[in-house]
Design a protein around this motif. Structure first.
Motif, mmCIF file in Angstrom:
data_model
loop_
_atom_site.group_PDB
_atom_site.id
_atom_site.type_symbol
_atom_site.label_atom_id
_atom_site.label_comp_id
_atom_site.label_asym_id
_atom_site.label_seq_id
_atom_site.Cartn_x
_atom_site.Cartn_y
_atom_site.Cartn_z
ATOM 1 N N ASP A 76 0.833 -1.207 0.000
ATOM 2 C CA ASP A 76 0.000 0.000 0.000
ATOM 3 C C ASP A 76 0.865 1.253 0.000
ATOM 4 O O ASP A 76 0.584 2.228 -0.719
ATOM 5 C CB ASP A 76 -0.928 -0.007 1.221
ATOM 6 C CG ASP A 76 -1.930 -1.163 1.156
ATOM 7 O OD1 ASP A 76 -2.157 -1.668 0.026
ATOM 8 O OD2 ASP A 76 -2.445 -1.555 2.201
ATOM 9 N N ALA A 77 1.921 1.233 0.830
ATOM 10 C CA ALA A 77 2.808 2.399 0.882
ATOM 11 C C ALA A 77 3.512 2.616 -0.450
ATOM 12 O O ALA A 77 3.653 3.745 -0.934
ATOM 13 C CB ALA A 77 3.833 2.223 2.010
ATOM 14 N N GLU A 79 2.437 1.664 -3.415
ATOM 15 C CA GLU A 79 1.474 2.143 -4.415
ATOM 16 C C GLU A 79 1.217 3.633 -4.240
ATOM 17 O O GLU A 79 1.135 4.387 -5.221
ATOM 18 C CB GLU A 79 0.172 1.355 -4.280
ATOM 19 C CG GLU A 79 0.296 -0.101 -4.726
ATOM 20 C CD GLU A 79 -0.994 -0.854 -4.522
ATOM 21 O OE1 GLU A 79 -1.907 -0.278 -3.875
ATOM 22 O OE2 GLU A 79 -1.087 -2.014 -4.988
ATOM 23 N N GLN A 80 1.098 4.079 -2.981
ATOM 24 C CA GLN A 80 0.908 5.508 -2.742
ATOM 25 C C GLN A 80 2.131 6.289 -3.202
ATOM 26 O O GLN A 80 2.017 7.380 -3.777
ATOM 27 C CB GLN A 80 0.659 5.746 -1.243
ATOM 28 C CG GLN A 80 0.342 7.190 -0.891
ATOM 29 C CD GLN A 80 -0.930 7.687 -1.544
ATOM 30 O OE1 GLN A 80 -1.861 6.919 -1.734
ATOM 31 N NE2 GLN A 80 -0.992 8.957 -1.891
ATOM 32 N N GLN A 81 3.324 5.725 -2.968
ATOM 33 C CA GLN A 81 4.558 6.395 -3.390
ATOM 34 C C GLN A 81 4.634 6.487 -4.908
ATOM 35 O O GLN A 81 5.074 7.493 -5.465
ATOM 36 C CB GLN A 81 5.756 5.622 -2.851
ATOM 37 C CG GLN A 81 7.099 6.324 -3.085
ATOM 38 C CD GLN A 81 8.240 5.562 -2.453
ATOM 39 O OE1 GLN A 81 8.038 4.513 -1.864
ATOM 40 N NE2 GLN A 81 9.433 6.092 -2.578
ATOM 41 N N LEU A 83 2.056 6.651 -6.962
ATOM 42 C CA LEU A 83 1.122 7.699 -7.389
ATOM 43 C C LEU A 83 1.741 9.083 -7.221
ATOM 44 O O LEU A 83 1.618 9.961 -8.088
ATOM 45 C CB LEU A 83 -0.176 7.586 -6.581
ATOM 46 C CG LEU A 83 -1.023 6.326 -6.847
ATOM 47 C CD1 LEU A 83 -2.232 6.297 -5.912
ATOM 48 C CD2 LEU A 83 -1.480 6.292 -8.295
ATOM 49 N N THR A 84 2.442 9.276 -6.081
ATOM 50 C CA THR A 84 3.086 10.577 -5.845
ATOM 51 C C THR A 84 4.182 10.840 -6.867
ATOM 52 O O THR A 84 4.305 11.940 -7.417
ATOM 53 C CB THR A 84 3.676 10.606 -4.422
ATOM 54 O OG1 THR A 84 2.635 10.331 -3.476
ATOM 55 C CG2 THR A 84 4.280 11.965 -4.125
#
Length: 348
Positions: A76-77, A79-81, A83-84
């Motif tokens: 999850d982390a 994937e968020q990274q 996206l950023t």
């Protein structure tokens, strides 16, 4: 007297035989008792070793479940990274394009102003040549030359700033590309680990089910799939499960429910049920073609397994008709092999 002596001698000689027989019998009983005691000791040791192995496997499964939870958080982390990083990369590309447009415009402006300056300089040169006989230039001419020099210096300064900004932007873009590639590589590694985990559970399910269904010689194993003949589950031309087929599906459901307990909830697995028929066409009111018959049979198996507790969102039914045979030809043996239900544990 002679007969009495013979009877007495005969009676006396029988007892050693009895004693020998009883001794042999006693030794046989003792030998059997020894074998029984040794076998019991061996069986107890085997059961103890098996219980220890099962305890170790349960502990290992618990550790794997914990590791999967940690990996899910990391995923999850990541994937968020990603996206950023992608958002920043898009912004960088937009900013880079704007800088390039500004640089191009500045270059065009500089070229135009340089051409004008050269034209003006040529004109001043001509004027200077005409004014060679004069000792000094007019005040207006001196101001014009100073103004042109200042403009050229300002344009050169702007060009240097734009070039430096463009170079910095390229370096930032290269760093972000490297970071994005690193994140993608980590995600690919994590995905490969998840695939390996699913393969482990597939192997466990396959092994247990093969041991349970091995007694039925009609059930075949092809690769990672179980092939159940349609005659075992359904009557000819029917999609109604029979009693024998229900008993075999009960075994399948029991094994699957045991394996499901050990599979992490975030592992995306499904039980695939495929229906197949032979090449002989069917045309009834209920089943206009083999597609409908094969699909209805697959759905019937899915519904029965659902009633036994298998999660509905973890099963899929598909009908292939006669188009994917496992045996060529039109013999009775080939037709019987092609009429089948295939079961496979796989990912979504």
């Amino acid at each position: 007297m002679i007969g009495s002596r013979r009877r007495s001698r005969s009676t006396t000689n029988v007892w050693p035989g009895y004693v020998d027989a009883l001794s042999a019998l006693l030794m046989l009983v003792i030998f059997m008792l020894l074998i029984y005691v040794v076998s019991q000791l061996f069986l107890s040791q085997t059961l103890s070793d098996r219980n220890s192995e099962l305890a170790r496997l349960n502990q290992r499964l618990t550790e794997i479940s914990q590791l999967l939870g940690l990996e899910q958080s990391k995923t999850d982390a990541l994937e968020q990274q990603i996206l950023t990083v992608q958002s920043n990369f898009s912004d960088s590309q937009s900013e880079n394009k704007n800088l390039q447009d500004r640089l191009e415009a500045s270059r065009n402006q500089l070229m135009q102003q340089t051409a004008d300056a050269e034209a003006r300089a040529e004109t001043l040169a001509n004027m200077n040549q005409e004014l060679d006989n004069k000792d000094e230039l007019s005040v207006s001419q001196q101001n014009m030359i100073l103004q042109l020099s200042n403009q050229i210096a300002s344009l050169q300064n702007q060009l240097r700033q734009i070039t430096a900004a463009l170079k910095l932007q390229k370096e930032m873009t290269a760093d972000k590309d490297g970071e994005l590639e690193n994140v993608s590589r980590r995600l690919n590694t994590l995905l490969a680990e998840r695939v390996n985990q699913l393969e482990q559970y597939q192997s466990e399910f396959f092994s247990r089910l093969r041991n349970i269904l091995a007694a039925n010689e009609n059930i075949r194993v092809v690769g990672d799939r179980f092939l159940l003949p349609s005659e075992l589950l359904f009557a000819s031309g029917s999609a109604q499960l029979g009693d024998e087929g229900k008993r075999e599906l009960d075994k399948l459901a029991g094994v699957l429910l045991e394996v499901v307990k050990t599979i992490p909830a975030d592992l995306d697995w499904i039980l695939r049920i495929d229906g197949h028929t032979d090449l002989i066409p069917i045309n009834t009111l209920q089943f206009p073609s083999n597609w409908e018959l094969s699909t209805a049979r697959a759905v019937a198996v899915v519904r029965y397994l659902s009633n036994q507790g298998v999660p509905q969102n973890r099963m899929v039914a598909a009908g292939f008709g006669e188009f994917f045979p496992v045996a060529e030809g039109v013999t009775q043996g080939a037709l019987q092999k092609n009429r089948r239900i295939e079961i496979k544990l796989t990912d979504r």
